[in-house]
Design an enzyme around this catalytic site. Structure first.
Site, PDB file in Angstrom:
ATOM      1  N   LYS A  14     -20.185  58.819 -11.976  1.00 40.21           N
ATOM      2  CA  LYS A  14     -18.695  59.542 -11.604  1.00 40.21           C
ATOM      3  C   LYS A  14     -18.142  59.151 -13.133  1.00 40.21           C
ATOM      4  CE  LYS A  14     -15.254  59.209  -8.054  1.00 40.21           C
ATOM      5  NZ  LYS A  14     -14.818  58.928  -6.738  1.00 40.21           N
ATOM      6  N   GLN A  40     -11.257  47.733  -3.424  1.00 37.94           N
ATOM      7  CA  GLN A  40     -10.160  48.572  -3.382  1.00 37.94           C
ATOM      8  C   GLN A  40      -8.878  46.632  -2.987  1.00 37.94           C
ATOM      9  OE1 GLN A  40      -9.514  51.505  -3.539  1.00 37.94           O
ATOM     10  NE2 GLN A  40     -11.132  52.171  -4.197  1.00 37.94           N
ATOM     11  N   HIS A 131     -10.659  30.721  -8.300  1.00 37.86           N
ATOM     12  CA  HIS A 131     -10.779  32.637  -8.609  1.00 37.86           C
ATOM     13  C   HIS A 131     -12.613  32.270  -8.822  1.00 37.86           C
ATOM     14  CE1 HIS A 131      -9.906  32.962 -12.695  1.00 37.86           C
ATOM     15  NE2 HIS A 131     -11.210  34.032 -12.469  1.00 37.86           N
ATOM     16  N   ASP A 207     -15.117  40.772 -20.831  1.00 37.43           N
ATOM     17  CA  ASP A 207     -13.791  40.546 -20.291  1.00 37.43           C
ATOM     18  C   ASP A 207     -12.284  39.979 -20.865  1.00 37.43           C
ATOM     19  OD1 ASP A 207     -11.773  39.715 -17.610  1.00 37.43           O
ATOM     20  OD2 ASP A 207     -12.481  37.871 -18.300  1.00 37.43           O
ATOM     21  N   ASP A 215      -3.432  44.774 -21.369  1.00 39.73           N
ATOM     22  CA  ASP A 215      -2.411  44.117 -21.246  1.00 39.73           C
ATOM     23  C   ASP A 215      -1.536  44.550 -22.687  1.00 39.73           C
ATOM     24  OD1 ASP A 215      -3.867  43.114 -19.194  1.00 39.73           O
ATOM     25  OD2 ASP A 215      -3.940  40.555 -19.984  1.00 39.73           O
ATOM     26  N   ARG A 229     -15.880  48.136 -32.501  1.00 39.16           N
ATOM     27  CA  ARG A 229     -16.067  47.780 -33.501  1.00 39.16           C
ATOM     28  C   ARG A 229     -17.536  47.026 -34.106  1.00 39.16           C
ATOM     29  NH1 ARG A 229     -15.398  49.004 -39.769  1.00 39.16           N
ATOM     30  NH2 ARG A 229     -16.614  46.628 -40.895  1.00 39.16           N
ATOM     31  N   LYS A 273       8.913  32.098 -20.189  1.00 39.99           N
ATOM     32  CA  LYS A 273       8.918  31.426 -19.786  1.00 39.99           C
ATOM     33  C   LYS A 273       9.550  31.766 -18.442  1.00 39.99           C
ATOM     34  CE  LYS A 273      13.743  30.793 -21.699  1.00 39.99           C
ATOM     35  NZ  LYS A 273      14.945  30.070 -23.072  1.00 39.99           N
ATOM     36  N   LYS A 406     -26.845  41.448 -43.528  1.00 38.35           N
ATOM     37  CA  LYS A 406     -26.816  43.141 -44.360  1.00 38.35           C
ATOM     38  C   LYS A 406     -28.144  42.078 -44.971  1.00 38.35           C
ATOM     39  CE  LYS A 406     -26.205  47.305 -46.675  1.00 38.35           C
ATOM     40  NZ  LYS A 406     -24.838  47.763 -47.125  1.00 38.35           N
TER      41      LYS A 406
END
Length: 463
Positions: A14, A40, A131, A207, A215, A229, A273, A406
């Site tokens: 999808k 969801q 979490h 992540d 953000d 890159r 703050k 390299k």
């Protein structure tokens, strides 16, 4: 016999149109996971919690971030698979790491880190919960509730091994704590797979690449770090007997940009703050409401806001919507919680009296402040210690990254700071203590500011 239309559709990739990564193509099993109530649910959990009350564009949710992490995990592994065939990365490995990327945030509660870093520690002191653990539990719940064992087998996964592997990828142990190989999902020679979604060695993982890009986009900030890159220059090398993700030496400055981006986001947004003021208020409202909320879980058992984390049926129902549930309630028991949230809606926030640099633990500063009050009520104030760093406390995370050159692409080692730039930072963390007052009258605010002015400057400052 020909496949039915639904079977054909189930076996097709999808395409998602994403504002950050463009058109993303995802494997059918990832789509199956996305199309569950447990996943969801992430549509209704703000990625940046209270930051949305400061930056109007920061309205994005854990849902789209998680899809982006799955995509980047696939991009990185497919690149390694094509360039280093000797690593024997197979489609099972790729799918499992993508699923881990997709599911790594399933365990977030309302307003993201407000819930796990502010609310739960106060509501259930000393309780061993995170979490990440909740994400592992929610993943198991998602698989069982939606009958995905057969789907996993259909797509070539081995549920008994791969479910465990996916959970290990979501919350791997810290590298420095590893003596014997701790994992059961994959053998030691595939150790690098455990660095893709959550990298405990040096904090460089997909992540972070994803949420930096997303953000910055929604906050209206520039992102100088280019993860696409970096993916092109990623290689797996054996270092000290462990196969780990390494990068081309010339990409070191790109990585410093990455860590500076993290620092900058914390400084300008994540630890703003006013955003933190809003989150302290939501936390206080949740604490007031905690015992008066009934959330139904497995077998009809009821849970509170703070105990719902122990039951995945109940926890699935916990989203940012709890805010409006309390705000619009007419229950007398929720009156105190409602009043705090009404203050947020009127923008009558806790006022930050100021901040100062400090190396002391928060508990000590808090005790000193309470003593300084001379009979005032400590509950009228919030003392918080905020840290801005490159992801590894006061340490330079680049010390834990290995680079190849390299001429020799199979061997990697540390890089000399002098090779990078003479303008690199000397320090990698700063700590600030802030004090907020919950009091609202002009007279009280003036008294509190005066009290802070005699307290803050008297504290030992950062060396």
């Amino acid at each position: 016999m020909a496949d039915t239309v639904s079977e054909i559709m189930e076996n097709k990739n999808k395409v998602f149109n994403d504002p950050i990564h463009g058109n993303i193509e995802l494997h059918p099993i990832l789509v199956k996971i996305i199309d569950t109530p447990q996943f969801q649910r992430l549509r209704n959990i703000k990625q940046l919690g209270g930051v949305y009350y400061v930056y109007p564009g920061a309205s994005h949710n854990r849902f789209e971030h998680s899809i982006g992490v799955a995509y980047l995990a696939g991009e990185l592994l497919q690149t390694l698979k094509e360039k280093q065939r000797k690593l024997r990365i197979d489609e099972r490995d790729v799918l499992c790491v993508q699923i881990a990327g997709l599911c790594h945030d399933l365990g977030h509660g309302p307003f993201s880190h407000m819930f796990d870093l502010m609310f739960i520690p106060k509501a259930r002191p000393g309780y061993d919960w995170s979490h990440e653990k909740a994400s592992q539990n929610m993943f198991d719940h998602l698989v069982e509730e939606n009958g995905l064992i057969g789907v996993m087998e259909h797509h070539g996964l081995v549920p008994e091994e791969d479910r465990l592997f996916i959970k290990e990828l979501i919350d791997p142990p810290k590298v420095e704590e590893i003596t014997e190989w701790p994992h059961h999902g994959r053998p030691r020679e595939k150790a690098f797979l455990y660095e893709v979604v959550s990298n405990t060695r040096n904090k460089i993982d997909v992540d972070k690449w994803e949420y930096f890009a997303r953000d910055c986009h929604h906050l209206g900030m520039k992102n100088n770090f280019d993860c696409h890159r970096l993916i092109k220059f990623a290689r797996v090398c054996e270092v000290d007997g462990m196969m780990q993700l390494c990068y081309r030496d010339k990409e070191v400055f790109n990585l410093y940009n990455m860590f500076y981006t993290r620092f900058s986001l914390h400084k300008r947004a994540y630890q703003h703050k006013v955003a933190n003021s809003v989150e302290w208020m939501i936390r206080d409202a949740f604490l007031e409401a905690d015992q008066h909320m009934e959330i139904k879980g497995h077998d009809g058992k009821t849970f509170t806001l703070s105990t719902a984390i122990d039951d995945m049926v109940a926890y699935t129902k916990l989203t940012d919507a709890i805010f409006d549930q309390i705000l619009n309630s007419s229950s007398e028991e929720l009156q105190r919680a409602r009043e705090i949230l009404e203050r947020i809606m009127r923008r009558e926030l806790y006022v930050c009296l100021g901040d100062f640099s400090s190396q002391q633990p928060q508990a000590i500063i808090e005790a000193q402040w309470n003593k300084h009050l001379r009979g005032g009520n400590p509950d009228d104030y919030v003392v918080e210690l905020v840290k801005y760093n490159y992801g590894m406390g006061a340490e330079d995370p680049i010390k834990h990254v290995r680079f190849y050159n390299k001429q020799n692409t199979d061997e990697a080692g540390p890089i000399n700071r002098a090779q990078v730039s003479l303008l690199l930072p000397e320090h990698f963390e700063e700590k600030k203590c802030r004090i907020y007052t919950k009091r609202t009258s002009n007279e009280d605010l003036e008294a509190d500011r005066e009290m802070f002015n005699t307290f803050g400057p008297a504290q030992p400052h950062q060396a």
